[in-house]
Design an enzyme around this catalytic site. Structure first.
Site, PDB file in Angstrom:
ATOM      1  N   LYS A 154     -10.817 -15.931   1.638  1.00  0.00           N
ATOM      2  CA  LYS A 154     -11.523 -15.059   0.696  1.00  0.00           C
ATOM      3  C   LYS A 154     -10.638 -13.934   0.159  1.00  0.00           C
ATOM      4  CE  LYS A 154     -15.367 -14.127   3.100  1.00  0.00           C
ATOM      5  NZ  LYS A 154     -16.772 -13.755   3.360  1.00  0.00           N
ATOM      6  N   ASP A 185       0.856  -1.189   0.000  1.00  0.00           N
ATOM      7  CA  ASP A 185       0.000   0.000   0.000  1.00  0.00           C
ATOM      8  C   ASP A 185       0.894   1.242   0.000  1.00  0.00           C
ATOM      9  OD1 ASP A 185      -2.741   1.370   0.677  1.00  0.00           O
ATOM     10  OD2 ASP A 185      -1.283   2.166   2.101  1.00  0.00           O
ATOM     11  N   GLU A 215     -11.074   1.440  -0.548  1.00  0.00           N
ATOM     12  CA  GLU A 215     -12.356   0.893  -1.032  1.00  0.00           C
ATOM     13  C   GLU A 215     -12.720   1.486  -2.390  1.00  0.00           C
ATOM     14  OE1 GLU A 215     -14.354  -1.538  -0.217  1.00  0.00           O
ATOM     15  OE2 GLU A 215     -13.299  -2.083   1.615  1.00  0.00           O
ATOM     16  N   HIS A 271     -22.676  -8.082   9.196  1.00  0.00           N
ATOM     17  CA  HIS A 271     -22.429  -8.030   7.758  1.00  0.00           C
ATOM     18  C   HIS A 271     -23.698  -8.242   6.939  1.00  0.00           C
ATOM     19  CE1 HIS A 271     -18.423  -8.531   9.410  1.00  0.00           C
ATOM     20  NE2 HIS A 271     -17.916  -8.212   8.234  1.00  0.00           N
ATOM     21  N   VAL A 320      -7.851  -4.163   2.220  1.00  0.00           N
ATOM     22  CA  VAL A 320      -8.113  -3.945   0.792  1.00  0.00           C
ATOM     23  C   VAL A 320      -6.933  -4.437  -0.038  1.00  0.00           C
ATOM     24  CG1 VAL A 320      -8.513  -2.205  -0.996  1.00  0.00           C
ATOM     25  CG2 VAL A 320      -9.706  -2.025   1.194  1.00  0.00           C
ATOM     26  N   PHE A 378       3.510  -2.889  13.212  1.00  0.00           N
ATOM     27  CA  PHE A 378       2.945  -2.058  12.138  1.00  0.00           C
ATOM     28  C   PHE A 378       1.806  -1.173  12.658  1.00  0.00           C
ATOM     29  CE2 PHE A 378       4.528  -5.368   9.049  1.00  0.00           C
ATOM     30  CZ  PHE A 378       5.233  -4.516   8.210  1.00  0.00           C
TER      31      PHE A 378
END
Length: 351
Positions: free
Chosen positions: A123, A22, A53, A238, A87, A150
């Site tokens: 996933k 990233d 996103e 969710h 992401v 991190f």
């Protein structure tokens, strides 16, 4: 493994690695990542990308795949490494699964949310037609490397965002984890999940919290890695949040949208008589102590209805609604009436 090390170092072919990082993480840690590969004499290509996103799309996946092709990656022995938040890990996972039908990849999560959520399971995916993770697959990484150091460089709001997914597992499966969050939430936010000495009464709350969250997630995911069984406690939070999150981008982060969903479902559980008033209040107070939103003006009754209709389409015609039946215990329900949902919604908005 000493034998593997010997094999790797004895090989005449130079070690090669393709790394997607990233771009924000690259600014903070990129020089140290490059230094690491240079010191270990590894030929490498580092691709820094904006992974948000809004950019989570097939275009970015194809961008990665063009670079992978130019690098002439050996799909058997040279895993792609993803360093970033959820992401980034999702996008790289999808790219790896598509390249030569499946190339191994390694996840290195750099946010609290990705540490306890995206790093676990199989996933991957991208957004499509304004729908969250509409394209994707199930390709587990060959490894996830977890390093909490991190997390010290991410903003406080991102810590809170990750706490939303940890709270999900606590409410569904682990009263002890709920108590940890309730009693040490502010401390975890203040210390950014670093293990600190000299904080009397807290012990190593960061290690305990992350370990239990990951273990409970694995317990739930491992027997059902490909989601053959659609009754999933990890779907708590969710049901409405995907619709809400995409509708109000970028005002809500993923864990915040999940928590708003969980807050509403806590009212649904109370309206059904599954939670008493004190348990409902304890959950809401814990959420607020973790600095998570418990309501959003964008979460209208019409949005909830639309999200639940969408849920029926993709869950075998049943709502499969996970609801807490106490603190740290839960079940799946298919018989929540529209009247109960509306009553819960009205009380939620009023409060």
């Amino acid at each position: 493994d000493p034998q593997q090390t010997e094999l790797a170092t004895a090989s005449k072919r130079k070690l090669r690695r393709f790394i997607v990082i990233d771009e924000v993480v690259d600014k903070l840690y990129g020089s140290r990542v490059r230094e690491y590969f240079e010191e270990n004499n590894v030929q490498h290509k580092i691709l820094a990308l904006p992974t948000t996103e809004e950019t989570k799309s097939m275009d970015l996946v194809l961008n990665i795949l063009h670079e992978v092709q130019n690098f002439s990656l050996d799909r058997r022995t040279e895993p792609i490494i993803a360093i970033g938040g959820g992401v980034c890990l999702d996008i790289v996972g999808l790219a790896a699964s598509l390249y030569r039908r499946r190339t191994p990849y390694i996840r290195v999560p750099t946010t609290l949310l990705s540490y306890v959520d995206a790093s676990v399971g199989a996933k991957n995916g991208v957004n499509f037609l304004q729908c969250k993770n509409k394209l994707g697959g199930y390709t587990p990484p060959v490894a996830s490397f977890l390093d909490r150091s991190f997390i010290q460089s991410i903003p406080r709001r991102h810590i809170s965002n990750g706490l939303g997914e940890i709270l999900k597992m606590a409410l569904m499966k682990h009263k002890g984890l709920f108590d940890l969050l309730k009693n040490h939430g502010k401390y975890l936010l203040d210390t950014k999940f670093q293990s600190c000495n000299g904080f009397a009464g807290h012990g190593d709350a960061a290690l305990q919290t992350t370990r239990i969250a990951i273990e409970t997630m694995l317990e739930e995911l491992a027997p059902n890695l490909w989601e053959d069984d659609l009754d999933r406690l990890v779907d708590f939070g969710h049901l409405i949040s995907p619709e809400l999150e995409m509708r109000v981008l970028p005002s809500l982060m993923h864990g915040e949208a999940v928590n708003i969903d969980m807050a509403f479902m806590t009212y649904v559980a109370h309206a059904r008589g599954l939670l008493d008033a004190e348990e409902k209040q304890q959950i809401l107070q814990c959420m607020q102590g973790l600095e998570l939103p418990v309501w959003h003006s964008g979460c209208s009754w019409a949005l909830i209805q639309r999200a639940l209709r969408e849920r029926l389409k993709h869950s075998g015609g049943q709502p499969r609604m996970p609801l807490p039946t106490g603190l740290g215990v839960a079940d799946i329900f298919n018989d929540t009436s529209e009247e109960t949902l509306q009553r819960a919604y009205e009380l939620w908005v009023k409060d």
